[in-house]
Design a protein around this motif. Sequence first.
Motif, PDB file in Angstrom:
ATOM      1  N   GLY A  55      -4.011   0.280  -6.201  1.00  0.00           N
ATOM      2  CA  GLY A  55      -5.277   0.956  -6.454  1.00  0.00           C
ATOM      3  C   GLY A  55      -5.416   1.439  -7.887  1.00  0.00           C
ATOM      4  O   GLY A  55      -5.046   0.753  -8.833  1.00  0.00           O
ATOM      5  N   LEU A  56      -5.998   2.649  -8.038  1.00  0.00           N
ATOM      6  CA  LEU A  56      -6.161   3.314  -9.339  1.00  0.00           C
ATOM      7  C   LEU A  56      -6.956   2.461 -10.331  1.00  0.00           C
ATOM      8  O   LEU A  56      -6.686   2.485 -11.533  1.00  0.00           O
ATOM      9  CB  LEU A  56      -4.798   3.662  -9.950  1.00  0.00           C
ATOM     10  N   ASP A 220      -9.202  10.549 -14.525  1.00  0.00           N
ATOM     11  CA  ASP A 220      -9.369  11.083 -13.176  1.00  0.00           C
ATOM     12  C   ASP A 220      -8.686  10.142 -12.178  1.00  0.00           C
ATOM     13  O   ASP A 220      -9.063   8.973 -12.058  1.00  0.00           O
ATOM     14  CB  ASP A 220     -10.862  11.211 -12.857  1.00  0.00           C
ATOM     15  N   PHE A 221      -7.682  10.660 -11.469  1.00  0.00           N
ATOM     16  CA  PHE A 221      -6.914   9.861 -10.517  1.00  0.00           C
ATOM     17  C   PHE A 221      -7.490  10.055  -9.113  1.00  0.00           C
ATOM     18  O   PHE A 221      -7.381  11.139  -8.538  1.00  0.00           O
ATOM     19  CB  PHE A 221      -5.439  10.271 -10.531  1.00  0.00           C
ATOM     20  N   PRO A 222      -8.110   9.027  -8.534  1.00  0.00           N
ATOM     21  CA  PRO A 222      -8.716   9.173  -7.205  1.00  0.00           C
ATOM     22  C   PRO A 222      -7.662   9.185  -6.101  1.00  0.00           C
ATOM     23  O   PRO A 222      -6.545   8.691  -6.281  1.00  0.00           O
ATOM     24  CB  PRO A 222      -9.602   7.929  -7.097  1.00  0.00           C
ATOM     25  N   ASP A 227      -6.093   1.966   3.526  1.00  0.00           N
ATOM     26  CA  ASP A 227      -5.541   0.621   3.294  1.00  0.00           C
ATOM     27  C   ASP A 227      -4.584   0.624   2.099  1.00  0.00           C
ATOM     28  O   ASP A 227      -3.532  -0.036   2.125  1.00  0.00           O
ATOM     29  CB  ASP A 227      -6.669  -0.385   3.055  1.00  0.00           C
ATOM     30  N   GLU A 228      -4.934   1.366   1.050  1.00  0.00           N
ATOM     31  CA  GLU A 228      -4.059   1.446  -0.120  1.00  0.00           C
ATOM     32  C   GLU A 228      -2.771   2.184   0.214  1.00  0.00           C
ATOM     33  O   GLU A 228      -1.681   1.809  -0.249  1.00  0.00           O
ATOM     34  CB  GLU A 228      -4.786   2.147  -1.264  1.00  0.00           C
ATOM     35  N   LEU A 229      -2.862   3.214   1.038  1.00  0.00           N
ATOM     36  CA  LEU A 229      -1.661   3.945   1.453  1.00  0.00           C
ATOM     37  C   LEU A 229      -0.736   3.047   2.274  1.00  0.00           C
ATOM     38  O   LEU A 229       0.494   3.130   2.157  1.00  0.00           O
ATOM     39  CB  LEU A 229      -2.051   5.180   2.270  1.00  0.00           C
ATOM     40  N   LEU A 230      -1.318   2.177   3.086  1.00  0.00           N
ATOM     41  CA  LEU A 230      -0.497   1.243   3.861  1.00  0.00           C
ATOM     42  C   LEU A 230       0.201   0.262   2.925  1.00  0.00           C
ATOM     43  O   LEU A 230       1.387  -0.063   3.117  1.00  0.00           O
ATOM     44  CB  LEU A 230      -1.373   0.490   4.868  1.00  0.00           C
ATOM     45  N   GLN A 231      -0.499  -0.209   1.892  1.00  0.00           N
ATOM     46  CA  GLN A 231       0.140  -1.079   0.894  1.00  0.00           C
ATOM     47  C   GLN A 231       1.296  -0.354   0.197  1.00  0.00           C
ATOM     48  O   GLN A 231       2.351  -0.954  -0.050  1.00  0.00           O
ATOM     49  CB  GLN A 231      -0.885  -1.521  -0.144  1.00  0.00           C
TER      50      GLN A 231
END
Length: 322
Positions: A55-56, A220-222, A227-231
Amino acid sequence: MSNSSTPGVRAATPAAAETADTPAVALGQARSVGEVLAQSQVEEVIAELDRDLVGLAPVKTRIRDIAALLVIDKLRINLGLVSEAPSLHMNFVGNPGTGKTSVAMRMAQILHRLGYVRKGHLVAVTRDDLVGQYIGHTAPKTKEVLKKAMGGVLFIDEAYYLYRPENERDYGQEAIEILLQVMENQRDDLVVILAGYKDRMDTFFESNPGMSSRVAHHLDFPDYSVDELLQISQKMLIQQNYVFAPGADTVFQRYLGLRVHQPHFANARSVRNALDRARLRQASRLFADRDRQLTADDLRTLDGSDFAASRVFQQADVRPDA
């Protein structure tokens, strides 16, 4: 960065020494973006950032923009275009576990490869590392940290805790004043990255305009999506030589969907903690069957039950397989 007689203003730097395993054009002689990239190998760091961090997207875009600024500034120096040194102090805002420290480490590598810091190391600190508990204690502590960080990047997490106006006997303001002096007078040898929650950092800058005026880049870090946490969890398991059993990733995804809405959620940190607890349950499950001959797959596989036993499902009154 190169030094000059006028603070913050630089002229062309001497050509860097060539080595056998680098292109013929040295960094100080480069005349094109491609030559700077080839010599500094900055693109390798950016590629690692894309590959290693999930992500990010907005953060990665800003890092590329900053890298582009530095590459062009390097070309200006090489062509003898005297200019004011770009301000490189930064502010990283976002919730815990969103990759701020990891990105700061990559930023230190980029700055080093392009010659903007001498060493490229990262020194990460908090208020306790800078502020003393009695008169005369803060200055030596702060200066010692700055000495360690010189030539690299100083990362101050939860920087707003340096400022506590409600306590007249607090020594945080002394640390801030020392930091301000160094950020201005030695910006050719140190980059400071402040980090923390966005609202608290905004208040900190409002109360300390001198600090705000020295920070040019705000990132700014979203929060991560489910889904990203699962990755991220899959990357963590690979690093630790574990795998999800068939269907276990679905149970963990449901867990994440609930956990993100609960108090004290910390993005990637909470993912790591959840995986650690699943490993404990797996160990207890395997330990209970003492006579069983265990295989490598048994020892490295996390079952759905290892996640389904979490109290997150109980608190939400939701079945893991629902």
